[in-house]
Design a protein around this motif. Structure first.
Motif, PDB file in Angstrom:
ATOM      1  N   LEU A 132     -13.627  21.520  11.231  1.00  0.00           N
ATOM      2  CA  LEU A 132     -13.813  20.167  11.785  1.00  0.00           C
ATOM      3  C   LEU A 132     -15.242  20.007  12.249  1.00  0.00           C
ATOM      4  CD1 LEU A 132     -14.064  20.227  15.127  1.00  0.00           C
ATOM      5  CD2 LEU A 132     -11.630  20.589  14.988  1.00  0.00           C
ATOM      6  N   ASP A 133     -15.646  18.760  12.404  1.00  0.00           N
ATOM      7  CA  ASP A 133     -16.930  18.510  13.063  1.00  0.00           C
ATOM      8  C   ASP A 133     -16.745  17.451  14.125  1.00  0.00           C
ATOM      9  OD1 ASP A 133     -17.816  15.752  11.977  1.00  0.00           O
ATOM     10  OD2 ASP A 133     -17.388  16.863  10.138  1.00  0.00           O
ATOM     11  N   THR A 134     -17.584  17.529  15.142  1.00  0.00           N
ATOM     12  CA  THR A 134     -17.447  16.624  16.275  1.00  0.00           C
ATOM     13  C   THR A 134     -18.792  16.385  16.929  1.00  0.00           C
ATOM     14  OG1 THR A 134     -16.144  16.194  18.265  1.00  0.00           O
ATOM     15  CG2 THR A 134     -16.990  18.438  18.009  1.00  0.00           C
ATOM     16  N   VAL A 135     -18.922  15.255  17.599  1.00  0.00           N
ATOM     17  CA  VAL A 135     -20.204  14.920  18.222  1.00  0.00           C
ATOM     18  C   VAL A 135     -20.583  15.984  19.258  1.00  0.00           C
ATOM     19  CG1 VAL A 135     -21.414  13.273  19.691  1.00  0.00           C
ATOM     20  CG2 VAL A 135     -19.930  12.458  17.862  1.00  0.00           C
ATOM     21  N   THR A 136     -21.777  16.494  19.126  1.00  0.00           N
ATOM     22  CA  THR A 136     -22.268  17.538  20.022  1.00  0.00           C
ATOM     23  C   THR A 136     -22.336  17.013  21.456  1.00  0.00           C
ATOM     24  OG1 THR A 136     -23.565  18.391  18.191  1.00  0.00           O
ATOM     25  CG2 THR A 136     -24.177  19.149  20.406  1.00  0.00           C
ATOM     26  N   GLY A 137     -21.671  17.752  22.362  1.00  0.00           N
ATOM     27  CA  GLY A 137     -21.749  17.411  23.787  1.00  0.00           C
ATOM     28  C   GLY A 137     -20.671  16.455  24.258  1.00  0.00           C
ATOM     29  N   ASP A 138     -19.805  15.955  23.358  1.00  0.00           N
ATOM     30  CA  ASP A 138     -18.739  15.053  23.796  1.00  0.00           C
ATOM     31  C   ASP A 138     -17.514  15.854  24.274  1.00  0.00           C
ATOM     32  OD1 ASP A 138     -20.136  12.740  23.487  1.00  0.00           O
ATOM     33  OD2 ASP A 138     -18.864  11.900  21.901  1.00  0.00           O
ATOM     34  N   ASP A 139     -16.530  15.112  24.833  1.00  0.00           N
ATOM     35  CA  ASP A 139     -15.338  15.760  25.397  1.00  0.00           C
ATOM     36  C   ASP A 139     -14.621  16.637  24.371  1.00  0.00           C
ATOM     37  OD1 ASP A 139     -15.890  14.377  27.686  1.00  0.00           O
ATOM     38  OD2 ASP A 139     -14.290  12.891  27.423  1.00  0.00           O
ATOM     39  N   ALA A 140     -14.615  16.187  23.115  1.00  0.00           N
ATOM     40  CA  ALA A 140     -13.852  16.907  22.094  1.00  0.00           C
ATOM     41  C   ALA A 140     -14.387  18.326  21.902  1.00  0.00           C
ATOM     42  CB  ALA A 140     -13.903  16.134  20.778  1.00  0.00           C
ATOM     43  N   GLU A 141     -15.678  18.486  22.065  1.00  0.00           N
ATOM     44  CA  GLU A 141     -16.267  19.809  21.828  1.00  0.00           C
ATOM     45  C   GLU A 141     -15.670  20.840  22.794  1.00  0.00           C
ATOM     46  OE1 GLU A 141     -20.536  19.778  22.059  1.00  0.00           O
ATOM     47  OE2 GLU A 141     -20.700  21.610  20.902  1.00  0.00           O
ATOM     48  N   PRO A 166     -28.272   7.512  16.726  1.00  0.00           N
ATOM     49  CA  PRO A 166     -27.900   8.735  16.005  1.00  0.00           C
ATOM     50  C   PRO A 166     -27.247   9.771  16.922  1.00  0.00           C
ATOM     51  CG  PRO A 166     -30.269   8.680  16.408  1.00  0.00           C
ATOM     52  CD  PRO A 166     -29.727   7.390  16.936  1.00  0.00           C
ATOM     53  N   CYS A 167     -26.401  10.605  16.345  1.00  0.00           N
ATOM     54  CA  CYS A 167     -25.826  11.698  17.131  1.00  0.00           C
ATOM     55  C   CYS A 167     -25.751  12.966  16.287  1.00  0.00           C
ATOM     56  CB  CYS A 167     -24.448  11.337  17.678  1.00  0.00           C
ATOM     57  SG  CYS A 167     -23.275  10.756  16.475  1.00  0.00           S
ATOM     58  N   ALA A 168     -25.873  14.078  16.995  1.00  0.00           N
ATOM     59  CA  ALA A 168     -25.730  15.379  16.340  1.00  0.00           C
ATOM     60  C   ALA A 168     -24.252  15.715  16.219  1.00  0.00           C
ATOM     61  CB  ALA A 168     -26.441  16.440  17.171  1.00  0.00           C
TER      62      ALA A 168
END
Ligand SMILES: CC(C)(COP(=O)(O)OP(=O)(O)OC[C@H]1O[C@@H](n2cnc3c(N)ncnc32)[C@H](O)[C@@H]1OP(=O)(O)O)[C@@H](O)C(=O)NCCC(=O)NCCS
Length: 176
Positions: A132-141, A166-168
């Motif tokens: 999976l991939d997810t926005v760096t630094g968000d709750d999901a991480e 943009p987001c990583a």
């Protein structure tokens, strides 16, 4: 969480997905409205979100993905998908995608329950390597790290937030 609330995670077949299109769409639209980078840009309407889930329901019917929904007192408040890898050389691999919990239902363990069930369902279908991939630094991480997913790395400027910034993204994998 109040003791009276009942959370249930269900795997939906295509007809159940179609029966719950409005609930699923409401969760997606709320997440985009809340600024989550989950594939869509604003403006993004309830009808836009319904169309997205109509497409997913068709792919469930074709055996290309699994769709799970979280119900809180019988209302859809969250969802996640297991998307099978399309190529014949990856019969054992899938992506986890569209992990979404309505803002009104967050921080009570629904995301964790959805992921644990998604992993179980994937394994039951012979999908033992998940990505999976997810926005760096968000709750999901934090959620994925807590559930034992291995971080591969960060890709800068991978996608956009709904408002165009943009987001990583952080890529994770897990063997289940
Ligand atoms: C990521 C997301 C799915 C998490 O859903 P969630 O239901 O809030 O997840 P959980 O409740 O399992 O965990 C979230 C936090 O609540 C905490 N929590 C869980 N149960 C709790 C409870 N009963 N009381 C207080 N806190 C609780 C968890 O410890 C966790 O804390 P942390 O983030 O500080 O580590 C949700 O924030 C979301 O939909 N975000 C927008 C869409 C998105 O970015 N999706 C990811 C795409 S890859």
């Amino acid at each position: 969480m109040s003791g009276a609330e009942r959370i249930e995670i269900r795997r939906l077949d295509a007809s159940e997905a179609r029966a719950h299109l409005d609930g699923l769409a409401a969760v997606l639209a709320d997440c985009v409205d809340g600024g989550a980078s989950v594939g869509y840009m604003t403006p993004f309407s309830h009808d836009d979100a319904r169309q997205v889930y109509e497409t997913y329901a068709a792919e469930v019917e074709q055996g290309r993905r699994l769709l799970l929904a979280a119900f809180l007192d019988e209302e859809v408040v969250g969802t996640v998908q297991v998307v099978y890898a399309p190529h014949p050389n990856q019969p054992h691999r899938a992506d986890i995608a569209r992990m979404l919990v309505h803002r009104s239902a967050r921080r009570r363990g629904i995301g964790q329950q959805l992921m644990q069930r998604a992993e179980q369902e994937a394994r039951a279908e012979g999908k033992t390597v998940l990505v999976l991939d997810t926005v760096t630094g968000d709750d999901a991480e934090r959620l994925y790290e807590r559930l034992g997913w291995t971080r591969v790395g960060v890709i800068p400027d991978y996608a956009l937030y709904p408002d165009g910034r943009p987001c990583a993204t952080t890529v994770f994998w897990k063997a289940v």
